[in-house]
Design a protein around this motif. Structure first.
Motif, short mmCIF file in Angstrom:
data_model
loop_
_atom_site.label_atom_id
_atom_site.label_comp_id
_atom_site.label_asym_id
_atom_site.label_seq_id
_atom_site.Cartn_x
_atom_site.Cartn_y
_atom_site.Cartn_z
N LEU A 236 0.83 -1.21 0.00
CA LEU A 236 0.00 0.00 0.00
C LEU A 236 0.87 1.26 0.00
N ALA A 237 0.35 2.31 -0.59
CA ALA A 237 1.10 3.57 -0.71
C ALA A 237 0.51 4.63 0.22
N SER A 238 1.25 5.73 0.40
CA SER A 238 0.67 6.97 0.94
C SER A 238 0.65 7.97 -0.22
N ASN A 239 -0.16 9.00 -0.07
CA ASN A 239 -0.18 10.04 -1.10
C ASN A 239 1.21 10.66 -1.27
N GLU A 240 1.84 10.92 -0.15
CA GLU A 240 3.17 11.55 -0.17
C GLU A 240 4.18 10.71 -0.95
N GLN A 241 4.14 9.40 -0.71
CA GLN A 241 5.07 8.49 -1.42
C GLN A 241 4.85 8.53 -2.93
N LEU A 242 3.58 8.54 -3.32
CA LEU A 242 3.27 8.53 -4.76
C LEU A 242 3.75 9.83 -5.41
N VAL A 243 3.57 10.95 -4.71
CA VAL A 243 4.05 12.24 -5.25
C VAL A 243 5.58 12.25 -5.29
N ALA A 244 6.19 11.78 -4.21
CA ALA A 244 7.67 11.82 -4.14
C ALA A 244 8.29 11.00 -5.26
N ARG A 245 7.67 9.88 -5.60
CA ARG A 245 8.22 9.05 -6.69
C ARG A 245 8.17 9.81 -8.02
N ILE A 246 7.07 10.52 -8.25
CA ILE A 246 6.98 11.31 -9.49
C ILE A 246 8.05 12.41 -9.48
N ALA A 247 8.23 13.04 -8.33
CA ALA A 247 9.23 14.12 -8.24
C ALA A 247 10.63 13.56 -8.53
N ARG A 248 10.90 12.36 -8.04
CA ARG A 248 12.23 11.74 -8.30
C ARG A 248 12.42 11.47 -9.79
N ILE A 249 11.39 10.92 -10.43
CA ILE A 249 11.50 10.62 -11.87
C ILE A 249 11.65 11.92 -12.66
N ALA A 250 10.90 12.93 -12.25
CA ALA A 250 10.99 14.23 -12.95
C ALA A 250 12.40 14.80 -12.87
N LYS A 251 13.02 14.60 -11.71
CA LYS A 251 14.39 15.10 -11.53
C LYS A 251 15.33 14.40 -12.52
N GLU A 252 15.18 13.10 -12.63
CA GLU A 252 16.02 12.34 -13.58
C GLU A 252 15.77 12.81 -15.02
N LEU A 253 14.53 13.17 -15.29
CA LEU A 253 14.17 13.63 -16.65
C LEU A 253 14.49 15.11 -16.86
N GLU A 254 15.04 15.75 -15.82
CA GLU A 254 15.36 17.18 -15.85
C GLU A 254 14.13 18.02 -16.16
N ARG A 255 13.03 17.64 -15.54
CA ARG A 255 11.77 18.39 -15.66
C ARG A 255 11.51 19.02 -14.29
N PRO A 256 11.77 20.32 -14.13
CA PRO A 256 11.57 20.94 -12.82
C PRO A 256 10.11 20.88 -12.38
N ILE A 257 9.92 20.86 -11.06
CA ILE A 257 8.58 20.74 -10.47
C ILE A 257 8.01 22.14 -10.23
N ALA A 258 6.76 22.35 -10.57
CA ALA A 258 6.10 23.64 -10.33
C ALA A 258 5.62 23.75 -8.89
N THR A 259 5.89 24.88 -8.28
CA THR A 259 5.29 25.19 -6.97
C THR A 259 3.82 25.55 -7.23
N PRO A 260 3.02 25.63 -6.18
CA PRO A 260 1.64 26.09 -6.40
C PRO A 260 1.58 27.45 -7.10
N GLY A 261 2.48 28.36 -6.72
CA GLY A 261 2.49 29.68 -7.37
C GLY A 261 2.80 29.57 -8.85
N GLU A 262 3.77 28.73 -9.18
CA GLU A 262 4.12 28.53 -10.60
C GLU A 262 2.99 27.83 -11.36
N ALA A 263 2.32 26.92 -10.67
CA ALA A 263 1.17 26.24 -11.32
C ALA A 263 0.06 27.26 -11.60
N ARG A 264 -0.15 28.19 -10.69
CA ARG A 264 -1.17 29.24 -10.93
C ARG A 264 -0.81 30.02 -12.20
N GLU A 265 0.48 30.30 -12.37
CA GLU A 265 0.92 31.03 -13.57
C GLU A 265 0.73 30.19 -14.84
#
Ligand code: KMH
Ligand code: ZN
Length: 270
Positions: A236-265
């Motif tokens: 079983l997962a937690s929400n946090e774990q599922l998000v953290a895994r995506i953030a790790r993969i994004a880092k490897e793909l050199e795709r920066p993560i948007a903050t809420p403020g950046e997402a609003r933009e």
């Protein structure tokens, strides 16, 4: 340049219960804490449902207000309420959280079989929700469970019932709706206008491969326990774990993560 990656966390949904997942966040405080942990892990948007004191799905505005307050006091994540609710709820019931003027809300633009049930969204009901969202200045996210829903969404934009600022989320793999395959994702994206923003929410074990595919394609990602209870087979997962895994993969793909403020933009939320 590819946009920064917006990660949405769908914290709880309307279908799973504590029997399926003992740590499912159900109370306002649990939802607030899960949102904060997911935000710390990289989520910019929290898609929320709420439950009553028995753990049953509810669209009660008071319960939504309590959950939203618990989230807002912990972090600046964008709060997206559900207007889908649970199958069988009537449209007035489903519309209740729109009275709270959340930043975002979902809008499903068609009907599908949903397992053994029907998730009913008549043209009249869809227009009612869309008009209420426009009046209340709530940013719509189209929940696209099958390809025909894109045409219906674009029709609302053409008619001016939905403004030009909106986002598409492809929910893929619900039994009765579009299967969660790579070629189907490519087909869905091909239906969108060039400048549209989109994310993908793969159901169950499709969550991780489709999210990874979306990251590579320049789209955005939704993960979380609403769509998938497991981190891997049998665990079983937690929400946090599922998000953290995506953030790790994004880092490897050199795709920066948007903050809420950046997402609003990115989304054009004023
Ligand atoms: N619970 C599903 C029947 C939404 O949040 O807008 C509908 C749903 C979609 O979850
Ligand atoms: Zn939902």
């Amino acid at each position: 340049m590819t946009e920064k990656l917006m990660i949405t966390v769908a914290l709880v949904g309307a279908e799973a219960s504590r029997a399926d997942h003992p740590q499912l966040p159900l109370t306002a405080v649990e939802i607030g804490k899960a949102a904060e942990a997911s935000w710390r892990a990289g989520a910019a948007i929290a898609h929320i449902h709420v439950r009553d004191h028995l753990g049953n799905a509810s669209q009660d505005a008071g319960l939504y207000r309590a959950a939203m307050d618990e989230i807002k006091k912990r972090c600046d994540i964008i709060i997206q309420v559900s207007t889908g609710g649970a199958v069988g709820m009537n449209i007035e019931e489903r519309a209740q959280p729109l009275s709270l003027y959340p930043e975002m809300a979902t809008l499903t633009t068609g009907s599908i079989n949903f397992g053994e049930d029907v998730f009913l969204n008549t043209p009249q009901d869809i227009r009612m929700l869309a008009r209420t969202m426009k009046e209340n200045r709530i940013y719509p996210e189209f929940e696209i469970f099958d390809v025909g829903m894109i045409r219906n969404a674009l029709q609302l934009v053409k008619e001016g019932i939905v403004g030009k600022n909106h986002h598409f989320d492809f929910v893929m793999g619900v039994p009765g709706a579009i299967p969660a395959t790579a070629s189907n994702l490519v087909h869905l994206v091909a239906q969108l206008p060039a400048r549209a923003t989109w994310s993908v929410a793969g159901i169950g074990r499709a969550q991780l491969p489709l999210a990874t595919m979306a990251m590579v394609m320049g789209g955005h990602v939704r993960v979380g326990l609403e769509d998938n209870l497991y981190f891997r087979k049998g665990e079983l997962a937690s929400n946090e774990q599922l998000v953290a895994r995506i953030a790790r993969i994004a880092k490897e793909l050199e795709r920066p993560i948007a903050t809420p403020g950046e997402a609003r933009e990115i989304l054009g939320i004023s």
